[in-house]
Scaffold this motif. Structure first.
Motif, PDB file in Angstrom:
ATOM      1  N   ILE A   1       0.801  -1.236   0.000  1.00 18.53           N
ATOM      2  CA  ILE A   1       0.000   0.000   0.000  1.00 18.53           C
ATOM      3  C   ILE A   1       0.826   1.275   0.000  1.00 18.53           C
ATOM      4  O   ILE A   1       0.280   2.362  -0.169  1.00 18.53           O
ATOM      5  N   LEU A   2       2.127   1.150   0.161  1.00 19.86           N
ATOM      6  CA  LEU A   2       2.992   2.308   0.346  1.00 19.86           C
ATOM      7  C   LEU A   2       2.794   3.389  -0.722  1.00 19.86           C
ATOM      8  O   LEU A   2       2.677   4.567  -0.399  1.00 19.86           O
ATOM      9  N   ALA A   3       2.746   3.015  -1.969  1.00 21.39           N
ATOM     10  CA  ALA A   3       2.664   3.990  -3.060  1.00 21.39           C
ATOM     11  C   ALA A   3       1.230   4.250  -3.537  1.00 21.39           C
ATOM     12  O   ALA A   3       1.021   5.054  -4.433  1.00 21.39           O
ATOM     13  N   SER A   4       0.258   3.610  -2.922  1.00 15.06           N
ATOM     14  CA  SER A   4      -1.121   3.745  -3.381  1.00 15.06           C
ATOM     15  C   SER A   4      -1.742   5.059  -2.938  1.00 15.06           C
ATOM     16  O   SER A   4      -1.738   5.392  -1.754  1.00 15.06           O
ATOM     17  N   ASP A   5      -2.298   5.791  -3.908  1.00 11.86           N
ATOM     18  CA  ASP A   5      -3.006   7.021  -3.557  1.00 11.86           C
ATOM     19  C   ASP A   5      -4.441   6.718  -3.105  1.00 11.86           C
ATOM     20  O   ASP A   5      -5.173   7.610  -2.711  1.00 11.86           O
ATOM     21  N   LYS A   6      -4.815   5.455  -3.145  1.00  9.93           N
ATOM     22  CA  LYS A   6      -6.138   5.045  -2.667  1.00  9.93           C
ATOM     23  C   LYS A   6      -6.131   4.718  -1.175  1.00  9.93           C
ATOM     24  O   LYS A   6      -7.180   4.494  -0.587  1.00  9.93           O
ATOM     25  N   VAL A   7      -4.945   4.676  -0.593  1.00 11.23           N
ATOM     26  CA  VAL A   7      -4.799   4.334   0.824  1.00 11.23           C
ATOM     27  C   VAL A   7      -4.278   5.568   1.551  1.00 11.23           C
ATOM     28  O   VAL A   7      -3.274   6.162   1.154  1.00 11.23           O
ATOM     29  N   SER A   8      -4.946   5.941   2.616  1.00 16.14           N
ATOM     30  CA  SER A   8      -4.581   7.153   3.362  1.00 16.14           C
ATOM     31  C   SER A   8      -3.298   6.951   4.171  1.00 16.14           C
ATOM     32  O   SER A   8      -2.899   5.835   4.482  1.00 16.14           O
ATOM     33  N   ASP A   9      -2.692   8.086   4.529  1.00 13.67           N
ATOM     34  CA  ASP A   9      -1.489   8.057   5.348  1.00 13.67           C
ATOM     35  C   ASP A   9      -1.737   7.387   6.692  1.00 13.67           C
ATOM     36  O   ASP A   9      -0.857   6.720   7.225  1.00 13.67           O
ATOM     37  N   ASP A  10      -2.936   7.557   7.241  1.00 11.93           N
ATOM     38  CA  ASP A  10      -3.187   6.957   8.551  1.00 11.93           C
ATOM     39  C   ASP A  10      -3.181   5.432   8.477  1.00 11.93           C
ATOM     40  O   ASP A  10      -2.748   4.758   9.417  1.00 11.93           O
ATOM     41  N   VAL A  11      -3.611   4.859   7.367  1.00  9.08           N
ATOM     42  CA  VAL A  11      -3.579   3.398   7.211  1.00  9.08           C
ATOM     43  C   VAL A  11      -2.141   2.931   7.001  1.00  9.08           C
ATOM     44  O   VAL A  11      -1.713   1.930   7.587  1.00  9.08           O
ATOM     45  N   VAL A  12      -1.381   3.644   6.199  1.00 12.36           N
ATOM     46  CA  VAL A  12       0.029   3.318   6.005  1.00 12.36           C
ATOM     47  C   VAL A  12       0.756   3.421   7.348  1.00 12.36           C
ATOM     48  O   VAL A  12       1.512   2.529   7.739  1.00 12.36           O
ATOM     49  N   GLY A  13       0.496   4.509   8.065  1.00  9.53           N
ATOM     50  CA  GLY A  13       1.120   4.705   9.370  1.00  9.53           C
ATOM     51  C   GLY A  13       0.743   3.621  10.364  1.00  9.53           C
ATOM     52  O   GLY A  13       1.566   3.191  11.173  1.00  9.53           O
ATOM     53  N   PHE A  14      -0.500   3.160  10.290  1.00  5.23           N
ATOM     54  CA  PHE A  14      -0.947   2.099  11.190  1.00  5.23           C
ATOM     55  C   PHE A  14      -0.114   0.835  10.996  1.00  5.23           C
ATOM     56  O   PHE A  14       0.370   0.233  11.959  1.00  5.23           O
ATOM     57  N   HIS A  15       0.079   0.429   9.749  1.00  2.90           N
ATOM     58  CA  HIS A  15       0.829  -0.799   9.506  1.00  2.90           C
ATOM     59  C   HIS A  15       2.320  -0.618   9.830  1.00  2.90           C
ATOM     60  O   HIS A  15       2.969  -1.562  10.297  1.00  2.90           O
ATOM     61  N   ALA A  16       2.845   0.585   9.629  1.00 10.20           N
ATOM     62  CA  ALA A  16       4.234   0.856  10.032  1.00 10.20           C
ATOM     63  C   ALA A  16       4.353   0.766  11.552  1.00 10.20           C
ATOM     64  O   ALA A  16       5.290   0.149  12.079  1.00 10.20           O
ATOM     65  N   GLN A  17       3.404   1.351  12.267  1.00 12.96           N
ATOM     66  CA  GLN A  17       3.428   1.309  13.731  1.00 12.96           C
ATOM     67  C   GLN A  17       3.292  -0.123  14.226  1.00 12.96           C
ATOM     68  O   GLN A  17       4.000  -0.546  15.143  1.00 12.96           O
ATOM     69  N   GLN A  18       2.382  -0.873  13.638  1.00 12.52           N
ATOM     70  CA  GLN A  18       2.165  -2.253  14.070  1.00 12.52           C
ATOM     71  C   GLN A  18       3.413  -3.105  13.842  1.00 12.52           C
ATOM     72  O   GLN A  18       3.779  -3.910  14.695  1.00 12.52           O
ATOM     73  N   ALA A  19       4.057  -2.930  12.711  1.00 10.42           N
ATOM     74  CA  ALA A  19       5.286  -3.682  12.437  1.00 10.42           C
ATOM     75  C   ALA A  19       6.363  -3.314  13.459  1.00 10.42           C
ATOM     76  O   ALA A  19       7.026  -4.197  14.019  1.00 10.42           O
ATOM     77  N   ALA A  20       6.530  -2.020  13.715  1.00  8.93           N
ATOM     78  CA  ALA A  20       7.538  -1.574  14.680  1.00  8.93           C
ATOM     79  C   ALA A  20       7.234  -2.120  16.077  1.00  8.93           C
ATOM     80  O   ALA A  20       8.129  -2.611  16.777  1.00  8.93           O
ATOM     81  N   GLU A  21       5.989  -2.057  16.476  1.00  9.32           N
ATOM     82  CA  GLU A  21       5.582  -2.565  17.789  1.00  9.32           C
ATOM     83  C   GLU A  21       5.929  -4.045  17.929  1.00  9.32           C
ATOM     84  O   GLU A  21       6.503  -4.483  18.935  1.00  9.32           O
ATOM     85  N   LYS A  22       5.608  -4.823  16.931  1.00 11.17           N
ATOM     86  CA  LYS A  22       5.846  -6.266  16.994  1.00 11.17           C
ATOM     87  C   LYS A  22       7.338  -6.589  16.939  1.00 11.17           C
ATOM     88  O   LYS A  22       7.794  -7.543  17.582  1.00 11.17           O
ATOM     89  N   LEU A  23       8.104  -5.801  16.211  1.00  6.30           N
ATOM     90  CA  LEU A  23       9.551  -6.012  16.185  1.00  6.30           C
ATOM     91  C   LEU A  23      10.158  -5.751  17.559  1.00  6.30           C
ATOM     92  O   LEU A  23      10.992  -6.526  18.043  1.00  6.30           O
ATOM     93  N   LEU A  24       9.741  -4.670  18.202  1.00  2.39           N
ATOM     94  CA  LEU A  24      10.243  -4.373  19.544  1.00  2.39           C
ATOM     95  C   LEU A  24       9.835  -5.462  20.532  1.00  2.39           C
ATOM     96  O   LEU A  24      10.640  -5.903  21.362  1.00  2.39           O
ATOM     97  N   LYS A  25       8.597  -5.926  20.427  1.00  2.00           N
ATOM     98  CA  LYS A  25       8.119  -6.983  21.322  1.00  2.00           C
ATOM     99  C   LYS A  25       8.834  -8.307  21.049  1.00  2.00           C
ATOM    100  O   LYS A  25       9.044  -9.102  21.972  1.00  2.00           O
ATOM    101  N   ALA A  26       9.234  -8.551  19.811  1.00  2.00           N
ATOM    102  CA  ALA A  26      10.005  -9.756  19.495  1.00  2.00           C
ATOM    103  C   ALA A  26      11.336  -9.727  20.238  1.00  2.00           C
ATOM    104  O   ALA A  26      11.736 -10.722  20.850  1.00  2.00           O
ATOM    105  N   LEU A  27      12.008  -8.592  20.189  1.00  2.00           N
ATOM    106  CA  LEU A  27      13.298  -8.488  20.866  1.00  2.00           C
ATOM    107  C   LEU A  27      13.127  -8.576  22.377  1.00  2.00           C
ATOM    108  O   LEU A  27      13.901  -9.251  23.061  1.00  2.00           O
ATOM    109  N   LEU A  28      12.114  -7.913  22.903  1.00  2.00           N
ATOM    110  CA  LEU A  28      11.850  -7.992  24.338  1.00  2.00           C
ATOM    111  C   LEU A  28      11.598  -9.441  24.762  1.00  2.00           C
ATOM    112  O   LEU A  28      12.119  -9.899  25.788  1.00  2.00           O
ATOM    113  N   SER A  29      10.808 -10.154  23.973  1.00  2.00           N
ATOM    114  CA  SER A  29      10.524 -11.559  24.272  1.00  2.00           C
ATOM    115  C   SER A  29      11.810 -12.384  24.221  1.00  2.00           C
ATOM    116  O   SER A  29      12.072 -13.197  25.108  1.00  2.00           O
TER     117      SER A  29
END
Length: 138
Positions: A24-52
């Motif tokens: 969805i990164l380059a799609s003009d049909k997808v809003s920044d908030d949706v792109v940001g959501f998936h970026a945040q979710q990926a970052a959150e899970k990566l940090l939790k992976a390391l913590l685990s």
């Protein structure tokens, strides 16, 4: 579930969010908030992976700054170049349900790059401290 199993599960889930992000990164049909959501979710899970992986307890949260602080308290400081990833936190919470009107400009490619660099750092740390790129340059 063992810490290693939990870490592997978080890495897998983060990869799924990254796959969606790439679609969805380059799609003009997808809003920044949706792109940001998936970026945040990926970052959150990566940090939790390391913590685990490190066996560091953490609370259920979407707060990336809080997760970074737990890593720092556990003697695993996040490289300075990655600390800014916590700017994604509102995309996992506030902007998930609210409009972005009046919010700062969102740089999709920069956010994707930060998530990619976070993954590289997390995976390296999980392989051992000697292989972790402590002086990561973005």
């Amino acid at each position: 579930m063992s810490p290693a199993e939990q870490a592997a599960r978080f890495l897998k889930k983060a990869a799924e969010d990254e796959a969606v992000l790439d679609l969805i990164l380059a799609s003009d049909k997808v809003s920044d908030d949706v792109v940001g959501f998936h970026a945040q979710q990926a970052a959150e899970k990566l940090l939790k992976a390391l913590l685990s992986h490190l066996g560091l307890p953490f609370r259920r949260t979407h707060d990336l700054r809080g997760l970074i602080e737990v890593l720092e308290q556990g003697k695993c400081p996040v490289p300075e170049a990655l600390v800014g990833i916590d700017e994604l936190t509102p995309y996992g919470t506030l902007y998930r349900y609210e409009d972005l009107d009046g919010s700062p400009a969102f740089d999709r490619n920069r956010s994707r790059g930060m998530v990619r660099d976070l993954r590289l750092w997390v995976e390296a740390r999980m392989q051992g401290p000697a292989s972790a790129p402590e002086n990561l340059k973005i």
